[in-house]
Design an enzyme around this catalytic site. Structure first.
Site, short mmCIF file in Angstrom:
data_model
loop_
_atom_site.label_atom_id
_atom_site.label_comp_id
_atom_site.label_asym_id
_atom_site.label_seq_id
_atom_site.Cartn_x
_atom_site.Cartn_y
_atom_site.Cartn_z
N GLN A 179 -6.29 -3.91 1.30
CA GLN A 179 -5.70 -2.71 1.93
C GLN A 179 -6.79 -1.73 2.35
O GLN A 179 -6.73 -1.11 3.40
CB GLN A 179 -4.74 -1.98 0.97
CG GLN A 179 -3.58 -2.82 0.46
CD GLN A 179 -2.71 -3.35 1.57
OE1 GLN A 179 -2.49 -2.69 2.58
NE2 GLN A 179 -2.23 -4.57 1.41
N ARG A 208 4.77 -3.72 2.24
CA ARG A 208 3.67 -2.89 1.70
C ARG A 208 4.17 -1.50 1.33
O ARG A 208 3.80 -0.96 0.29
CB ARG A 208 2.53 -2.83 2.73
CG ARG A 208 1.77 -4.11 2.73
CD ARG A 208 0.76 -4.28 3.81
NE ARG A 208 0.18 -5.62 3.62
CZ ARG A 208 -0.81 -6.12 4.32
NH1 ARG A 208 -1.38 -5.42 5.27
NH2 ARG A 208 -1.26 -7.33 4.06
N TYR A 251 -0.21 -8.10 -5.17
CA TYR A 251 0.49 -8.81 -4.08
C TYR A 251 0.65 -7.94 -2.83
O TYR A 251 0.33 -6.77 -2.84
CB TYR A 251 1.78 -9.48 -4.52
CG TYR A 251 2.90 -8.67 -5.14
CD1 TYR A 251 3.03 -7.29 -5.00
CD2 TYR A 251 3.89 -9.32 -5.86
CE1 TYR A 251 4.08 -6.62 -5.56
CE2 TYR A 251 4.96 -8.64 -6.42
CZ TYR A 251 5.04 -7.29 -6.26
OH TYR A 251 6.08 -6.62 -6.81
N GLU A 252 1.09 -8.60 -1.77
CA GLU A 252 1.18 -7.96 -0.44
C GLU A 252 -0.18 -7.53 0.09
O GLU A 252 -0.32 -6.49 0.73
CB GLU A 252 2.11 -6.73 -0.51
CG GLU A 252 3.52 -7.05 -0.20
CD GLU A 252 3.64 -8.05 0.92
OE1 GLU A 252 4.29 -9.07 0.71
OE2 GLU A 252 3.06 -7.84 2.00
N GLY A 253 -1.20 -8.34 -0.22
CA GLY A 253 -2.57 -7.98 0.14
C GLY A 253 -3.11 -7.12 -0.99
O GLY A 253 -2.58 -6.02 -1.25
#
Ligand code: FAD
Length: 598
Positions: A449, A298, A442-444
């Site tokens: 977030q 992140r 991506y990555e949440g």
């Protein structure tokens, strides 16, 4: 064709003049020897690699993309990628901030952060290959067995092998509790994994001799949902007892995604057909173990957008000085030309300064965060380690979402500076916009977030960590509150800092009665929190610049820094008022809309 110059001066300003990192490192035995000269020398070389090796491959990588041979499952990366990676490995770059006990050079994360900013400016798609390896390294350092560490870490550190994170499945992205990939225990203590993963970055390629996949899967007796997920390490080629490569493991790339950007990075569909792996960490605690990699990733994704914001700004600035169109509203500026350069127009300046401010604020925040990470890992005082760890946890969703959203705003603004030419491929600007777009997903996703920030990191502990950040603001306000020259930076920061407590309590109270209120406010809330953090960064940078000027410095760098800070507070920061208003408007206008969305 775009160009790229590593922003070494600004990096050194943030590292040495704002955060005095070398002094901070002196307090950490593992980094006590890392002085400013060493850092500067490493960054200069890193900048050369980024600008001279990775950057020239960026447009070609985008045009050519990756190709899959469906018969052999082999993926070929764009021309030059493999050779650049060999050069990267030869230069020892993958080992930069890794632990010397696994062959690393042991430099602080803060230095690696700057290396990666430059690589991301140069070529985000290429940088994802080594970037994911670093995340896999961190997860195995934290949760691997001695055997796994011995088998995988030296090869990941040297860069001979690369890593991936295999979470997503066709029916499960945000909600990993839905994942279905199975892991069957074998008599010899290993596991056989069966299932299908999609969207796996760097999931297959020709750049390294082995790929170390970190895979989330379910044991046969696992509870449903996210409490039944375990983490496994599954190598592309099995590894023999002596460390040599064994037979091919049945974990195959079955397709490559056709996508909007980062074409040079292979986004792989992966089939596991009884692939042999070993358990990392405890059974059913895989998500927690994977979070080591996800948190690193992140911060890494924020850094991708920082890199793109910087390179887009540099090119837009050069273009705005060169391109002539129309005359300035306030009278002719370039008498020798048929028209004035577009940089004379207020709105063109606004677009340029937006990108510059978001790059410089983002750089300061990323470096601040990685310095906290170094402290969390290596500071001898346990209290400092804990405090730093908590602050990084709070700031991680802000880095991920605020910097990538700002990257979207900035790369678009920079493309706009080029007018129609920005839309044309050869200028390279539309690629920056396209490449940046995935960083918000991506990555949440950035929505996820914001829920993590407001729900877990702020309301989840009654604002305790937010108050810790508030304390830093309080210290700065106390230090500079009577300095008239700092008033234009300190007053808005202090005002928002004061408002934040009431704002948070209000949303928390409404959320207590109706959880949708939190969901409705979260995205706006994160952006307000992002500005609070950026305002603190700009106030600290302005403080240094003012002190240098007061001490007699005539370096235009400090004047430029003050002008950028003023622009930030005048033109970007005030959106906090609107954001707070929309956050406060509640969930009704969203949820009471069944007819509108029928
Ligand atoms: C190019 C690319 C590379 C990738 N690389 C990897 C990789 O290396 N490894 C890997 O495992 N995955 C990878 N991914 C997957 C990526 O992480 C997921 O796409 C992402 O997490 C979102 O999941 P999803 O696509 O299934 O969307 P969904 O989860 O279906 O979400 C759809 C929408 O609903 C929203 N939403 C979902 N839940 C909520 C909620 N509770 N509240 C509010 N809104 C919600 C989301 O924000 C989103 O806007 C990659 C994806 C792409 C496109």
């Amino acid at each position: 064709m775009p160009t790229y110059t590593p922003p070494l001066r600004d990096m050194q300003f943030v590292l040495h003049e704002v955060f005095n990192v070398a002094d901070e490192f002196k307090a950490m035995p593992a980094h006590a020897e890392t002085d400013a000269d060493t850092i500067n020398a490493v960054l200069e070389e890193a900048g050369k690699f980024a600008a001279e090796v990775a950057f020239p491959l960026n447009i070609g990588g985008d045009t050519e993309g990756c190709t899959l041979d469906v018969k052999t499952h082999a993926v070929t990366t764009p021309k030059g990628f493999k050779e650049a990676y060999a050069q990267y490995v030869e230069g020892g770059w993958p080992a930069l901030s890794c632990d010397p006990q696994f062959g690393g050079q042991g430099l602080p994360h803060t230095v690696n952060q700057c290396l990666y900013e430059m690589l991301n400016s140069a070529n985000q798609a290429w940088t994802m290959y080594p970037g994911l390896s670093h995340g896999a390294y961190e997860a195995l350092v934290a949760h691997g067995t001695d055997e796994q560490k011995k088998t995988y870490l030296p090869k990941l550190v040297s860069g001979e092998w690369t890593g991936t994170m295999c979470l997503t499945e066709p029916h499960c992205g945000t909600d990993l509790g839905l994942l279905r990939t199975k892991a069957e225990p074998q008599a010899d203590g290993s596991y056989k994994l069966t299932g299908n993963k999609i969207f796996i970055s760097a999931g297959e390629h020709d750049m390294a001799e082995n790929i170390v996949h970190l895979v989330l899967a379910r044991l046969p007796d696992a509870p449903k949902g996210s409490k039944g997920i375990s983490l496994f390490v599954v190598p592309k080629f099995k590894v023999n007892a002596d460390g040599s490569l064994g037979e091919r493991n049945p974990i195959f790339c079955t397709g490559l995604e056709h996508k909007m950007g980062i074409h040079g990075n292979a986004t792989a569909q992966i089939a596991l057909d009884g692939a042999v792996g070993s358990l990392v960490g405890e059974p059913n605690k895989g998500l927690a173990a994977m979070f080591v990699m996800m948190n690193a990733a992140r911060l890494g994704v924020g850094n991708q957008s920082l890199g793109l914001t910087e390179v887009a700004f540099q090119n837009a600035l050069a273009y705005a000085k060169d391109r002539i169109q129309m005359r300035s509203l306030s009278g002719v500026k370039a008498k020798d030309k048929d028209a004035d350069p577009i940089i004379v127009h207020p709105d063109v300046r606004k677009m340029l300064l937006t990108a510059k401010a978001y790059a410089e604020g983002g750089r300061a925040l990323q470096i601040f965060c990685t310095l906290l990470l170094d402290k969390a890992h290596h500071h001898p005082d346990e209290k400092v380690r804990k405090n730093s760890d908590e602050l990084v946890a709070l700031l991680t969703p802000i880095v991920k979402a605020f910097i990538t959203d700002n990257g979207h705003i900035s790369t678009n603004a920079c493309m706009q500076v080029f007018g129609g030419h920005g839309f044309i491929k050869e200028w390279g600007m539309e690629q920056f916009v396209r490449d940046n777009r995935i960083n918000m997903i991506y990555e949440g996703t950035n929505t996820v977030q914001s829920l993590d920030l407001l729900g877990r990191k702020v309301l989840g502990n009654n604002g305790a960590t937010l108050k810790k950040f508030g304390k830093l603001i309080g210290q700065l306000v106390e230090e500079e509150g009577v300095n008239e020259k700092m008033a234009e930076f300190i007053n808005p920061l202090a005002y928002l800092g004061d408002q934040m407590t009431k704002f948070t309590t209000e949303i928390g109270f409404k959320g207590f009665q109706n959880p949708d209120e939190v969901g409705a406010a979260a995205v706006d809330y994160l952006r307000v929190a992002g500005h609070l953090v950026f305002a603190y960064m700009f106030a600290r940078m302005a403080q240094v610049a003012l002190r240098q000027i007061a001490a007699g410095s005539t370096d235009p760098f400090y004047t430029a820094k003050l002008q950028t800070a003023r622009f930030y507070f005048a033109k970007l920061f005030p959106e906090t008022a609107t954001l707070m208003r929309t956050a406060r408007s509640g969930s009704k206008a969203l949820m009471d809309t069944d007819a509108a969305l029928a």
